[in-house]
Scaffold this motif. Sequence first.
Motif, short mmCIF file in Angstrom:
data_model
loop_
_atom_site.label_atom_id
_atom_site.label_comp_id
_atom_site.label_asym_id
_atom_site.label_seq_id
_atom_site.Cartn_x
_atom_site.Cartn_y
_atom_site.Cartn_z
N GLU A 1 0.69 -1.26 0.28
CA GLU A 1 0.09 -0.32 0.02
C GLU A 1 0.59 1.08 -0.15
O GLU A 1 0.27 2.35 -0.40
N GLN A 2 2.17 1.52 0.94
CA GLN A 2 2.35 2.38 0.89
C GLN A 2 3.95 2.43 -0.64
O GLN A 2 3.86 3.81 -1.16
N ALA A 3 4.11 1.77 -1.20
CA ALA A 3 4.82 1.32 -2.48
C ALA A 3 3.46 1.75 -3.22
O ALA A 3 4.07 2.73 -4.63
N ARG A 4 2.32 1.75 -3.52
CA ARG A 4 1.74 1.69 -4.84
C ARG A 4 1.84 3.71 -4.23
O ARG A 4 1.71 4.09 -5.22
N LYS A 5 0.98 3.85 -3.26
CA LYS A 5 1.33 5.71 -2.91
C LYS A 5 2.69 5.74 -3.53
O LYS A 5 2.28 7.04 -4.19
N GLN A 6 3.65 6.02 -2.81
CA GLN A 6 4.97 5.99 -3.14
C GLN A 6 4.37 6.38 -4.70
O GLN A 6 5.11 7.28 -5.43
N ALA A 7 4.15 5.85 -5.55
CA ALA A 7 5.06 5.30 -6.71
C ALA A 7 3.65 6.13 -7.12
O ALA A 7 4.03 6.65 -9.00
N GLN A 8 2.48 6.37 -6.86
CA GLN A 8 1.65 7.64 -7.34
C GLN A 8 2.57 8.57 -7.89
O GLN A 8 1.76 9.46 -8.91
N ILE A 9 2.79 9.26 -6.37
CA ILE A 9 3.17 10.83 -6.00
C ILE A 9 4.10 10.93 -7.66
O ILE A 9 4.57 11.75 -8.26
N THR A 10 5.37 9.10 -7.69
CA THR A 10 6.06 9.18 -8.57
C THR A 10 6.21 9.51 -10.15
O THR A 10 6.94 10.63 -10.89
N LEU A 11 5.09 8.98 -10.50
CA LEU A 11 4.61 8.82 -12.03
C LEU A 11 3.80 10.87 -12.10
O LEU A 11 3.48 11.03 -12.96
N GLY A 12 3.09 10.45 -10.93
CA GLY A 12 2.99 12.07 -11.55
C GLY A 12 3.48 13.80 -11.26
O GLY A 12 3.27 13.74 -11.83
N GLN A 13 4.83 13.17 -10.58
CA GLN A 13 5.67 14.23 -10.88
C GLN A 13 6.66 13.76 -12.52
O GLN A 13 6.48 15.22 -12.79
N ILE A 14 6.81 12.31 -12.51
CA ILE A 14 7.28 11.95 -14.02
C ILE A 14 6.02 13.19 -15.09
O ILE A 14 6.76 12.90 -16.26
#
Length: 406
Positions: A74-87
């Motif tokens: 769950e934490q990794a998914r949220k972090q992935a969403q943030i990272t993909l948003g930055q990209i």
Amino acid sequence: MPRIKISKRTVDGIIPPPAGANDKATQEFYRDTELTGFGLKVTNKGTKTYIVEARVQGKAKRITLGKHGPLTPEQARKQAQITLGQIATGNDPVADKKDQQIKGVTLADAYRDYLLARHNLKPSTLGEYQRCIKGALSDWLNKPMTDITKDMIETRHRKLGETSVAGANGTMRVLRAIFNFAIEQYEDQKGQPIIQVNPTKRLSKTRSWYEVKPRQTLLTPTQLKPWFDATLKLNQETTRDYLHFLLFTGLRKSEASKMTWGNVNFNERSFLIPDTKNKDPHRLPMSDHLEALLKQRHFQSESPWVFPSPITDGPLKEPRTSIKRVIELSDIKFTLHDLRRTFATTAENLDIPHYALKRLLNHRAANDVTGGYIVPNAERLREPMQKITNYILGQIEGTDNDVSSK
């Protein structure tokens, strides 16, 4: 690449791939069925790592988020969403992270890297740097370089000056050198230095550097005899000879104390100082007085050092107790460097030629084109060396033998 819904159950249930031929490391990748770009890397060692895959500024990149266990799905998914948003907004998370890391370089980090770059520093210089950075600025060591401001520097310089103006200036000069190094060493992803201006410039702009006049103390001609007589009363012959050697050569204290018999050539009546302040080997001729002193020491010596320590197997250290004793006996205050100034001033008063004086003191002729063409020759210094010796002995013996050479 298999697609799975990344959850704790599915991640825990993944079996690591077998090792390759010759036990070569292998890895498998799994993509999430719900969030495009979110994935998992599994190695044959059993390590499971969450990742993001995306095109960043036109280039395919795989970004590590963290290991399974310390990081939940769950934490990794949220972090992935943030990272993909930055990209998606045109940013490069990897480069941004590196920028943050580089901008977080502390004074301790920069000082360490500075010393690695300046790997040939002399121990005495290194010791001075340590006193400045790990002493006077110890509370700044964990501060990012970008957080050290002009105001902080101005305030600290003023505070240090309350104890020692020379120490305050010295500390800020070392800090200035580290900042100059950091400006060239640490750049962001665009190649721009993370520090644009050296904040120690404030001291120059506001003329805040303390005026420190160089010491002018030396042994005057009338002080030479009582000083010399006091040295003869020392119990330690090595210390006595060491003080005399400094006076009659003008050498720096460590240059003389670290001399070995391998540096002395009685056939050529000369001696060599291989390790000097300016790193230029320094060869000097023996005057008759120095030759007699060195031959007597060599005859009695059982050590590789010309001036051995009476306590250790190494060379003589600064003999503070003996210096204090000579001061008490002669009522003449002096430092070891005063003996070098006495030698230099005597040479100048005897009208020793400019280039000869520089060679005697091993001073480089900065911006002097002519000096660069002159090849040092110890034999050319023999007459000036003898002339200085004669003058000093003349004052000690009361013969005023100030101009002739034997």
